[in-house]
Design a protein around this motif. Sequence first.
Motif: not given
Length: 384
Positions: A11-12, A89, A91, A184, A377-379, A381
Amino acid sequence: MRIFFILTFLISIKVWSYPEFIGFAYRSCLICHESGGGGGALTDYARGVYASEIAANPFSLDEEETVRISNFLGATELPWWVRLGFKYRALTIERDPGSSTSTKLNLNMQNDLNINFYANEDHTISFINTVGYLNNPFAIAPNKAINNGGRIFMKEYFLKYKLPNEFWLQLGFMDKVFGIKTVNHTSVNRAALGLGQNDQVHAAQLQWALKNEDLFLQIWAGNTHLPKVDQAAGGSIMFEQKWGNMHAYGVGVLQEKKDTFQQSLLEFHNKMGFGNGNALLMELGYKKAVTGSGSTAVNNSTQYLFTQGNLNLRRGLFFLSGIEFAKNDSGTSALDSLKWDLGFLAFPMQRTELRISGINQKTYNATQASKDTWTIQTQLHLSL
């Protein structure tokens, strides 16, 4: 000029620029961020560097043109007294991929609007603001709901003023300064120490920002938006020194206390850059916490190691890998943890970031050990 990016992700936090910029000989966060400690709104300089050096250029535009259109409104320039920015963003987390117990979770993590005002064209007197929006009003602060059910909140707001002799003063609502601010925010050196995505405090910060050194002194009253019982007052001191062309080491201490909880933190960190955009980050730290008071007080200590490494494969594409370890000392029930991840980070074009990462984690102590867990996990942004 060049800059690059970070590696691991979860998570950003809310930025394009990261501490791995050391791999391009950028040490100080103040170069690219309005906040001297990193995070939050970007400077005009950071936008230009990201557009012309980090992100891929799929349409083969002239580099000067990529910089020209990197503003919030593209080629349209805003007046010198205001700057805007927007961050989105998302996730997706898949636990136990490929198994019958596999679960998937989609999170809309970040919807932030930066609105910054300046008193002069040199931007040495400014008022920095970030407004956040939550799809579900559950995380304005760790484990605290937004009492009125609202979805819009202030994530940061502070006055920033340049003093003589390279001193900078910040007054307002901001992130705490301590250790490496990795993207992170759930890593072992962030959320577990009270340094997560929504752990901002009302503070006064003095930074001595020299070419090869940074010295921070920060004191805070806690997050006064929260009930009194949740406001932890404290402070931190951090020093960082550049060595060689692309390396820096530093040390930080932090202490804070509220009614039934207090913690003391110590960290040593090292940031090293290699070649063109490759970097290795390391932080070794110690946490001592006391919960409760008197005869019922519970003492807990944690030793942790955080590492992140990135390999610059080509412009706009990086290979990422990291290891995190935490050793807890709070009796026989304490579980140590070990996490390893690897993946890829891509900037396929200006304003766009994609990440994919595989994460293995285990917990154990002298008498028991959990089954390894796997997560993908894919993200996505997007930034204006």
